[in-house]
Motif scaffolding. Sequence first.
Motif, PDB file in Angstrom:
ATOM      1  N   LEU A 139      -2.323   2.193  -4.641  1.00 45.40           N
ATOM      2  CA  LEU A 139      -2.142   3.588  -4.234  1.00 45.40           C
ATOM      3  C   LEU A 139      -3.360   4.057  -3.451  1.00 45.40           C
ATOM      4  O   LEU A 139      -4.480   3.616  -3.704  1.00 45.40           O
ATOM      5  N   HIS A 140      -3.143   4.964  -2.509  1.00 45.45           N
ATOM      6  CA  HIS A 140      -4.283   5.578  -1.813  1.00 45.45           C
ATOM      7  C   HIS A 140      -3.916   6.980  -1.363  1.00 45.45           C
ATOM      8  O   HIS A 140      -2.750   7.357  -1.277  1.00 45.45           O
ATOM      9  N   CYS A 141      -4.957   7.763  -1.090  1.00 50.91           N
ATOM     10  CA  CYS A 141      -4.784   9.128  -0.581  1.00 50.91           C
ATOM     11  C   CYS A 141      -5.905   9.390   0.416  1.00 50.91           C
ATOM     12  O   CYS A 141      -6.332   8.486   1.120  1.00 50.91           O
TER      13      CYS A 141
ATOM     14  N   LEU B 257       0.839  -1.190   0.000  1.00 45.31           N
ATOM     15  CA  LEU B 257       0.000   0.000   0.000  1.00 45.31           C
ATOM     16  C   LEU B 257       0.877   1.244   0.000  1.00 45.31           C
ATOM     17  O   LEU B 257       1.754   1.399   0.846  1.00 45.31           O
ATOM     18  N   ILE B 258       0.642   2.114  -0.973  1.00 48.62           N
ATOM     19  CA  ILE B 258       1.401   3.354  -1.111  1.00 48.62           C
ATOM     20  C   ILE B 258       0.478   4.534  -0.846  1.00 48.62           C
ATOM     21  O   ILE B 258      -0.537   4.706  -1.521  1.00 48.62           O
ATOM     22  N   ASP B 259       0.827   5.343   0.134  1.00 49.04           N
ATOM     23  CA  ASP B 259       0.080   6.547   0.495  1.00 49.04           C
ATOM     24  C   ASP B 259       0.692   7.725  -0.254  1.00 49.04           C
ATOM     25  O   ASP B 259       1.884   7.994  -0.118  1.00 49.04           O
ATOM     26  N   VAL B 260      -0.113   8.412  -1.065  1.00 50.97           N
ATOM     27  CA  VAL B 260       0.410   9.543  -1.846  1.00 50.97           C
ATOM     28  C   VAL B 260       0.040  10.894  -1.227  1.00 50.97           C
ATOM     29  O   VAL B 260       0.236  11.934  -1.839  1.00 50.97           O
ATOM     30  N   ARG B 261      -0.458  10.867   0.024  1.00 48.28           N
ATOM     31  CA  ARG B 261      -0.730  12.130   0.714  1.00 48.28           C
ATOM     32  C   ARG B 261       0.596  12.768   1.117  1.00 48.28           C
ATOM     33  O   ARG B 261       1.661  12.207   0.923  1.00 48.28           O
ATOM     34  N   GLU B 262       0.526  13.923   1.700  1.00 50.66           N
ATOM     35  CA  GLU B 262       1.725  14.664   2.091  1.00 50.66           C
ATOM     36  C   GLU B 262       2.211  14.216   3.475  1.00 50.66           C
ATOM     37  O   GLU B 262       1.444  13.660   4.256  1.00 50.66           O
ATOM     38  N   PRO B 263       3.495  14.460   3.790  1.00 57.01           N
ATOM     39  CA  PRO B 263       4.066  13.976   5.050  1.00 57.01           C
ATOM     40  C   PRO B 263       3.283  14.364   6.306  1.00 57.01           C
ATOM     41  O   PRO B 263       3.147  13.537   7.212  1.00 57.01           O
TER      42      PRO B 263
ATOM     43  N   ARG C 108      -6.123  12.141  -5.473  1.00 58.23           N
ATOM     44  CA  ARG C 108      -4.673  12.178  -5.694  1.00 58.23           C
ATOM     45  C   ARG C 108      -4.124  10.816  -6.118  1.00 58.23           C
ATOM     46  O   ARG C 108      -3.208  10.736  -6.928  1.00 58.23           O
ATOM     47  N   SER C 109      -4.698   9.738  -5.593  1.00 58.57           N
ATOM     48  CA  SER C 109      -4.222   8.418  -6.018  1.00 58.57           C
ATOM     49  C   SER C 109      -4.577   8.172  -7.485  1.00 58.57           C
ATOM     50  O   SER C 109      -3.810   7.537  -8.215  1.00 58.57           O
ATOM     51  N   GLY C 110      -5.701   8.712  -7.937  1.00 56.82           N
ATOM     52  CA  GLY C 110      -6.039   8.641  -9.360  1.00 56.82           C
ATOM     53  C   GLY C 110      -5.040   9.420 -10.200  1.00 56.82           C
ATOM     54  O   GLY C 110      -4.617   8.959 -11.269  1.00 56.82           O
ATOM     55  N   ASP C 111      -4.639  10.592  -9.715  1.00 60.59           N
ATOM     56  CA  ASP C 111      -3.610  11.382 -10.407  1.00 60.59           C
ATOM     57  C   ASP C 111      -2.281  10.613 -10.451  1.00 60.59           C
ATOM     58  O   ASP C 111      -1.592  10.601 -11.466  1.00 60.59           O
TER      59      ASP C 111
ATOM     60  N   SER D 159     -12.233   5.825  -2.382  1.00 57.39           N
ATOM     61  CA  SER D 159     -12.536   6.686  -1.221  1.00 57.39           C
ATOM     62  C   SER D 159     -11.359   6.929  -0.287  1.00 57.39           C
ATOM     63  O   SER D 159     -11.518   7.558   0.748  1.00 57.39           O
ATOM     64  N   GLY D 160     -10.175   6.422  -0.605  1.00 57.22           N
ATOM     65  CA  GLY D 160      -8.981   6.695   0.178  1.00 57.22           C
ATOM     66  C   GLY D 160      -9.105   6.330   1.647  1.00 57.22           C
ATOM     67  O   GLY D 160      -9.875   5.443   2.023  1.00 57.22           O
ATOM     68  N   ILE D 161      -8.341   7.030   2.477  1.00 59.17           N
ATOM     69  CA  ILE D 161      -8.340   6.723   3.907  1.00 59.17           C
ATOM     70  C   ILE D 161      -9.706   7.034   4.535  1.00 59.17           C
ATOM     71  O   ILE D 161     -10.108   6.387   5.501  1.00 59.17           O
ATOM     72  N   MET D 162     -10.465   7.959   3.943  1.00 68.23           N
ATOM     73  CA  MET D 162     -11.822   8.231   4.450  1.00 68.23           C
ATOM     74  C   MET D 162     -12.699   6.993   4.280  1.00 68.23           C
ATOM     75  O   MET D 162     -13.449   6.623   5.175  1.00 68.23           O
ATOM     76  N   GLY D 163     -12.595   6.338   3.121  1.00 68.99           N
ATOM     77  CA  GLY D 163     -13.348   5.111   2.885  1.00 68.99           C
ATOM     78  C   GLY D 163     -12.881   3.977   3.780  1.00 68.99           C
ATOM     79  O   GLY D 163     -13.677   3.169   4.258  1.00 68.99           O
ATOM     80  N   TRP D 164     -11.569   3.925   4.008  1.00 70.03           N
ATOM     81  CA  TRP D 164     -10.984   2.920   4.892  1.00 70.03           C
ATOM     82  C   TRP D 164     -11.602   3.036   6.286  1.00 70.03           C
ATOM     83  O   TRP D 164     -12.046   2.057   6.874  1.00 70.03           O
TER      84      TRP D 164
END
Length: 118
Positions: free
Chosen positions: A62-64, A22-28, A69-72, A90-95
């Motif tokens: 990928l997730h965001c 799992l790769i998180d593409v959000r910011e640090p 952003r993961s789609g980008d 839905s990213g981490i919100m969906g998680w």
Amino acid sequence: MSAQEISPKAAAEALEKGEAILIDVREPAEFAAERIHGALLHPLSTFDPKALPIDATRDVILHCGSAKRSGDALARCAQAGVPITKHMASGIMGWKSAGLPTVAVDPATGRLVDPQKG
């Protein structure tokens, strides 16, 4: 290679079975405040598809925060010819909506809250 959006539950099952990375593409700062246990950080602001871990035995997902952003990031992978085609709906919100655990920092105490470590 066509993009595939997978559910948070399907992503969690793949992680649990060792079938996915799992790769998180959000910011640090977002990652530091709350993340999915075991996710690796590759922020979209500095995203390099060729730097992602490619493992023939596991899918890279990928997730965001919400899946934008993961789609980008998926589009960037396709442009770079990197064979990553999955991202989490839905990213981490969906998680979190699916009742799946996250690792977070308690803003009142600064302590790490990790339900997997009890």
